[in-house]
Design a protein around this motif. Structure first.
Motif, PDB file in Angstrom:
ATOM      1  N   CYS A   1       4.784 -22.725  20.807  1.00  0.00           N
ATOM      2  CA  CYS A   1       5.014 -23.952  21.578  1.00  0.00           C
ATOM      3  C   CYS A   1       5.597 -25.050  20.689  1.00  0.00           C
ATOM      4  CB  CYS A   1       3.710 -24.427  22.213  1.00  0.00           C
ATOM      5  SG  CYS A   1       3.107 -23.404  23.568  1.00  0.00           S
TER       6      CYS A   1
ATOM      7  N   ALA B   1       9.143 -24.346  20.119  1.00  0.00           N
ATOM      8  CA  ALA B   1       9.946 -24.665  21.306  1.00  0.00           C
ATOM      9  C   ALA B   1      10.286 -26.146  21.349  1.00  0.00           C
ATOM     10  CB  ALA B   1       9.192 -24.248  22.572  1.00  0.00           C
TER      11      ALA B   1
ATOM     12  N   ARG C   1      12.941 -26.864  18.564  1.00  0.00           N
ATOM     13  CA  ARG C   1      14.285 -26.354  18.871  1.00  0.00           C
ATOM     14  C   ARG C   1      15.004 -27.213  19.900  1.00  0.00           C
ATOM     15  NH1 ARG C   1      11.941 -20.196  18.981  1.00  0.00           N
ATOM     16  NH2 ARG C   1      12.091 -19.804  16.726  1.00  0.00           N
ATOM     17  N   GLN C   2      14.234 -27.946  20.695  1.00  0.00           N
ATOM     18  CA  GLN C   2      14.833 -28.843  21.689  1.00  0.00           C
ATOM     19  C   GLN C   2      14.981 -30.268  21.144  1.00  0.00           C
ATOM     20  OE1 GLN C   2      16.070 -28.067  24.659  1.00  0.00           O
ATOM     21  NE2 GLN C   2      15.481 -25.910  24.640  1.00  0.00           N
TER      22      GLN C   2
ATOM     23  N   VAL D   1      10.552 -32.765  26.426  1.00  0.00           N
ATOM     24  CA  VAL D   1      10.360 -31.320  26.574  1.00  0.00           C
ATOM     25  C   VAL D   1       8.875 -31.011  26.729  1.00  0.00           C
ATOM     26  CG1 VAL D   1      10.695 -29.042  25.509  1.00  0.00           C
ATOM     27  CG2 VAL D   1      12.366 -30.874  25.113  1.00  0.00           C
TER      28      VAL D   1
ATOM     29  N   ALA E   1       6.406 -27.597  26.658  1.00  0.00           N
ATOM     30  CA  ALA E   1       6.236 -26.158  26.458  1.00  0.00           C
ATOM     31  C   ALA E   1       4.989 -25.731  27.227  1.00  0.00           C
ATOM     32  CB  ALA E   1       6.083 -25.837  24.976  1.00  0.00           C
TER      33      ALA E   1
ATOM     34  N   CYS F   1       2.357 -22.622  28.551  1.00  0.00           N
ATOM     35  CA  CYS F   1       1.947 -21.272  28.145  1.00  0.00           C
ATOM     36  C   CYS F   1       0.681 -20.783  28.846  1.00  0.00           C
ATOM     37  CB  CYS F   1       1.724 -21.235  26.629  1.00  0.00           C
ATOM     38  SG  CYS F   1       0.384 -22.318  26.073  1.00  0.00           S
TER      39      CYS F   1
ATOM     40  N   THR G   1      13.096 -30.976  30.027  1.00  0.00           N
ATOM     41  CA  THR G   1      13.157 -29.522  29.884  1.00  0.00           C
ATOM     42  C   THR G   1      11.755 -28.937  29.968  1.00  0.00           C
ATOM     43  OG1 THR G   1      15.127 -29.575  28.480  1.00  0.00           O
ATOM     44  CG2 THR G   1      13.741 -27.621  28.322  1.00  0.00           C
TER      45      THR G   1
ATOM     46  N   SER H   1       9.949 -25.605  29.063  1.00  0.00           N
ATOM     47  CA  SER H   1      10.187 -24.418  28.244  1.00  0.00           C
ATOM     48  C   SER H   1       9.003 -23.463  28.363  1.00  0.00           C
ATOM     49  CB  SER H   1      10.386 -24.823  26.775  1.00  0.00           C
ATOM     50  OG  SER H   1      10.639 -23.697  25.963  1.00  0.00           O
TER      51      SER H   1
ATOM     52  N   VAL I   1       6.680 -20.355  27.457  1.00  0.00           N
ATOM     53  CA  VAL I   1       6.312 -19.659  26.216  1.00  0.00           C
ATOM     54  C   VAL I   1       5.446 -18.457  26.562  1.00  0.00           C
ATOM     55  CG1 VAL I   1       5.031 -19.822  24.052  1.00  0.00           C
ATOM     56  CG2 VAL I   1       6.469 -21.740  24.797  1.00  0.00           C
TER      57      VAL I   1
ATOM     58  N   CYS J   1       6.483 -11.229  23.254  1.00  0.00           N
ATOM     59  CA  CYS J   1       7.391 -11.963  22.372  1.00  0.00           C
ATOM     60  C   CYS J   1       8.007 -11.028  21.323  1.00  0.00           C
ATOM     61  CB  CYS J   1       6.612 -13.078  21.682  1.00  0.00           C
ATOM     62  SG  CYS J   1       7.584 -14.110  20.585  1.00  0.00           S
TER      63      CYS J   1
END
Length: 326
Positions: free
Chosen positions: A134, A137, A140-141, A237, A239, A241, A262, A264, A266, A271
């Protein structure tokens, strides 16, 4: 060897500690002596039968384990290697870690980084590894500490505890969400800047609410996630899960099309291995192991079955580690 075995000879599920042999273990190319396993929400569902998590019977639960390779027919591993396993349907469709030995596919195993011992690896487990996915994620954003606060739901649980510690260590201001005011000191100890009551995220969601957070990590789903999304800042963003509050999402498209938020997803179970290796490498460098120790409660093997219902009541803090091999 001893194992927790879930059996369902008819419509009634039975769970007990039993002696089993190596010959009963399922197919795989690596045999591991299990040092530690864990108790997770999914394990509690499997053991109690509260949800149809187990797809095959009989089943040994335990979605996590750490241990040492005994035998290997996989070129990536040799006897004596320290390994950890998270997910891949273990404890659901393939016998899991709540037994003294496990036979699995070598492709499912991750070699343990030198900085992490077997007990710590189990304590991190699926929950901690998911928390790291998470955080990755968010990174990366482009969600950096200077963008604003990060909200974490279920912060006193396994994923939330590790996520809080990881984010705080990287300089993020963490807003920890919990339904248990008694956990406030614990969460501040992990690095949370502030703690808010879960009730702030459980009311009827608005399409858009006041912008509060640059990002979020959510384990709850349902109205908690919907409210969180409505309060994320422009181009923030989240994340997600988990589904502790439900699988539904009573949200509006407004956060996505008016604020560019966003969402995202997870998944830690299937994975790909390169992402797993990255996550475990980052955990070895980023997670404060003293903070991890504060999250750990050790649970004797023979008390696992009786403890499972407590998970469903939301009465468990941090990470539950189960010593397995004597």
């Amino acid at each position: 060897m001893k194992a927790i075995l879930i059996e369902k000879p008819d419509e009634t599920q039975n769970v007990s500690v039993k002696d089993i042999s190596d010959e009963q273990l399922p197919e795989g190319d690596v045999l591991v002596e299990v040092a530690y396993s864990t108790m997770n929400y999914k394990d509690a569902l499997a053991i109690t039968g509260a949800s149809p998590v187990v797809r095959r019977f009989p089943m040994v639960p335990g979605i996590d384990f750490s241990g040492t390779v005994i035998e290997s027919h996989n070129p990536a591993f040799k006897p004596g290697d320290r390994v950890v396993l998270n997910g891949w349907g273990v404890g659901e469709t393939h016998w899991g870690g709540l037994a003294e030995r496990a036979r699995v596919k070598g492709d499912w195993l991750v070699p343990l980084p030198e900085a992490i011992d077997l007990r710590q690896a189990a304590a991190i487990g699926t929950a901690g590894y998911t928390a790291m996915l998470c955080v990755l994620a968010l990174e990366r954003q482009g969600v950096t500490p200077d963008k604003g606060e990060i909200v974490v739901s279920g912060a006193a649980g396994g994923v939330g505890s590790v996520a809080t510690a990881l984010l705080a260590a990287k300089g993020y201001h963490v807003v920890a969400v919990t339904g248990r005011a008694s956990e406030t000191d614990y969460l501040h100890g992990l690095g949370a800047t502030s703690v808010i009551d879960r009730a702030e995220l459980t009311g009827k969601p608005r399409a858009l609410a006041k912008e509060r957070w640059a990002g979020g990590i959510d384990v709850a789903g349902s109205t908690v996630l919907a409210n969180m999304l409505s309060m994320i800042k422009y181009r923030g963003v989240v994340a997600t899960c988990g589904l502790a509050a439900g699988m539904d999402l009573p949200a509006s498209v407004a956060p996505f099309i008016l604020r560019g938020v966003t969402l995202s997803g997870v998944d830690s179970v299937m994975c790909p291995k390169p992402d797993r290796l990255e996550a475990w490498s980052r955990l070895a460098g980023d997670l404060d192991l003293d903070k991890l120790e504060e999250m750990i409660t050790e649970l004797p093997f023979d008390e696992v079955i009786a403890t499972a219902p407590k998970f469903l009541d939301g009465a468990v803090r941090g990470r539950i580690v189960v010593p397995v091999s004597p």
